[in-house]
Scaffold this motif. Structure first.
Motif, short mmCIF file in Angstrom:
data_model
loop_
_atom_site.label_atom_id
_atom_site.label_comp_id
_atom_site.label_asym_id
_atom_site.label_seq_id
_atom_site.Cartn_x
_atom_site.Cartn_y
_atom_site.Cartn_z
N ASN A 1 10.19 -24.48 -19.03
CA ASN A 1 11.32 -24.47 -18.90
C ASN A 1 11.69 -23.93 -20.44
O ASN A 1 13.24 -23.27 -20.80
CB ASN A 1 11.42 -26.44 -19.13
CG ASN A 1 10.94 -26.11 -20.82
OD1 ASN A 1 9.74 -26.44 -21.34
ND2 ASN A 1 12.26 -27.16 -21.28
N GLU B 1 15.98 -28.38 -13.52
CA GLU B 1 14.51 -28.57 -13.03
C GLU B 1 14.45 -29.06 -11.10
O GLU B 1 12.81 -28.85 -11.66
CB GLU B 1 14.80 -30.48 -13.76
CG GLU B 1 13.42 -31.21 -13.79
CD GLU B 1 14.21 -32.49 -14.46
OE1 GLU B 1 12.83 -33.25 -13.75
OE2 GLU B 1 14.81 -32.85 -15.62
N TYR C 1 10.19 -27.27 -8.86
CA TYR C 1 9.26 -27.46 -8.66
C TYR C 1 9.84 -26.59 -7.05
O TYR C 1 9.18 -27.26 -5.64
CB TYR C 1 10.29 -29.18 -8.59
CG TYR C 1 9.40 -29.53 -9.56
CD1 TYR C 1 8.40 -30.06 -9.86
CD2 TYR C 1 10.91 -30.26 -10.44
CE1 TYR C 1 7.40 -30.60 -11.52
CE2 TYR C 1 10.26 -30.97 -11.69
CZ TYR C 1 8.74 -30.79 -11.62
OH TYR C 1 8.37 -31.60 -13.08
N HIS D 1 6.51 -36.87 -10.37
CA HIS D 1 6.42 -35.62 -10.86
C HIS D 1 4.57 -35.57 -10.99
O HIS D 1 4.82 -36.73 -12.20
CB HIS D 1 6.98 -34.07 -11.66
CG HIS D 1 8.26 -33.84 -11.23
ND1 HIS D 1 8.54 -33.59 -9.66
CD2 HIS D 1 9.54 -34.46 -11.76
CE1 HIS D 1 9.73 -33.53 -9.32
NE2 HIS D 1 10.29 -33.67 -10.42
N SER E 1 -2.16 -24.94 -10.83
CA SER E 1 -1.25 -25.98 -10.28
C SER E 1 -2.45 -26.88 -9.08
O SER E 1 -1.97 -27.56 -8.79
CB SER E 1 0.09 -26.05 -9.98
OG SER E 1 0.31 -25.27 -8.81
N GLN F 1 3.68 -23.31 -12.74
CA GLN F 1 3.88 -23.68 -14.10
C GLN F 1 4.68 -23.11 -15.35
O GLN F 1 4.67 -22.49 -15.87
CB GLN F 1 2.73 -24.24 -14.52
CG GLN F 1 1.82 -24.68 -13.93
CD GLN F 1 2.32 -26.45 -14.76
OE1 GLN F 1 1.61 -26.47 -15.75
NE2 GLN F 1 2.62 -26.97 -13.36
N MET G 1 3.15 -31.02 -13.27
CA MET G 1 3.84 -30.89 -14.78
C MET G 1 3.01 -31.13 -16.04
O MET G 1 1.86 -31.61 -15.56
CB MET G 1 5.00 -32.01 -14.67
CG MET G 1 5.91 -31.82 -16.07
SD MET G 1 7.20 -33.62 -15.94
CE MET G 1 6.32 -35.08 -16.21
N ASN H 1 4.75 -30.49 -7.24
CA ASN H 1 4.79 -31.33 -8.98
C ASN H 1 4.68 -31.73 -9.98
O ASN H 1 3.97 -31.84 -10.06
CB ASN H 1 5.02 -32.16 -7.69
CG ASN H 1 3.94 -33.23 -7.46
OD1 ASN H 1 2.76 -33.04 -7.07
ND2 ASN H 1 3.67 -34.36 -7.18
N ARG I 1 6.24 -26.09 -15.75
CA ARG I 1 6.34 -26.83 -13.76
C ARG I 1 6.08 -26.35 -12.54
O ARG I 1 6.20 -25.34 -12.50
CB ARG I 1 7.68 -27.88 -14.33
CG ARG I 1 8.36 -28.73 -14.96
CD ARG I 1 9.70 -29.71 -14.01
NE ARG I 1 10.39 -30.49 -15.64
CZ ARG I 1 11.10 -29.60 -16.31
NH1 ARG I 1 11.28 -28.40 -16.86
NH2 ARG I 1 11.33 -30.83 -17.41
#
Length: 253
Positions: free
Chosen positions: A157, A165, A169, A40, A133, A154, A140, A138, A150
């Motif tokens: 978490n 996880e 993506y 990533h 992004s 974005q 991060m 990908n 992510r």
């Protein structure tokens, strides 16, 4: 004099030995600390997430039974891009334009699908993804509070603890949750500017009139890119259509 020279030699030798030991320790830490799995790309996007308790509750309720009713109300305020996207005769033109913008059909289709579902103006949805992004699924970014943002939109978490996880993506999952949350921010704030501030900095900071400068710069980037998208869309797509008396866009004859 001889004694002083020996002491000096011992001092220099000890300093060199300590320096070599320190370097060895640093290298060892770098080698043995586990990194996040996956290839990533880490990008410094300047995210400023404020994970507040009230936000966590809001995120959990994005897909409850009452939420779609709020979206239905927003469908009365359609933007031009959505109007064209929702009509069979013009949908392909909209898909063509945004797939060229993103340079990836899968990503552009994911954003279009959920911008349509949550009645997000298309240029706003794409400008948000670009600023977050650069359309990189990908992407991060590690925040100073230890949380991680992510994917395409974005997602944080800590704010979305139920996602695996790999989910972050996935462009469709990221677009779904990212644009659902943007709709929540739009409903809460009542305008695009404040909604974008909430998306980036958190509802608490915006409500307390404590929006950080980095968020203001973030909003400026989105607005600037959105203006470019709208201008190009007008000349490359909208120019082919005329509004009729019912305020719906139809293809020029």
């Amino acid at each position: 004099m001889g004694f002083e020279r020996e002491d000096l030699i011992k001092l220099v030798s000890g300093t060199v030995a300590f320096s070599l030991f320190f370097v060895a320790v640093c290298v060892g830490i770098a080698v043995f600390i586990p990194e996040e799995k996956g290839n990533h790309e880490v990008i410094p996007l300047g995210s400023y997430y404020d994970v507040a308790e009230d936000q966590k509750v809001s995120y959990e309720n994005l897909f409850d039974e009452e939420y779609p009713e709020l979206v239905i109300e927003q469908k009365k305020k359609e933007d031009t891009g959505l109007v064209l996207y929702r009509q069979p005769q013009s949908r392909a033109a909209v898909e063509w334009y945004y797939s060229r913008v993103v340079n990836n059909r899968e990503i552009s289709d994911a954003i279009l699908q959920y911008a349509d579902e949550y009645s997000i103006p298309l240029s706003l949805a794409f400008a948000l993804a670009h600023t977050e992004s650069k359309y990189r699924i990908n992407a991060m970014h590690k925040n100073t509070n230890g949380s991680v943002d992510r994917g395409l939109f974005q997602l944080n978490n800590t704010s979305f603890p139920k996602l695996e996880e790999s989910d972050f993506y996935d462009p469709k999952i990221s677009a779904r949750y990212g644009l659902a949350h943007l709709r929540f921010c739009l409903n809460t704030a009542g305008n695009d500017i404040a909604a974008l501030a909430m998306y980036n900095a958190g509802t608490n900071k915006v409500r307390k009139n404590n929006t950080p400068q980095i968020t203001l710069d973030y909003i400026s980037q989105i607005q600037s890119y959105r203006s470019e998208l709208d201008a190009n869309f007008a000349s490359e797509v909208l120019a082919m259509y005329n509004p009729d008396t019912q305020a719906k866009l139809v293809a020029k004859k």
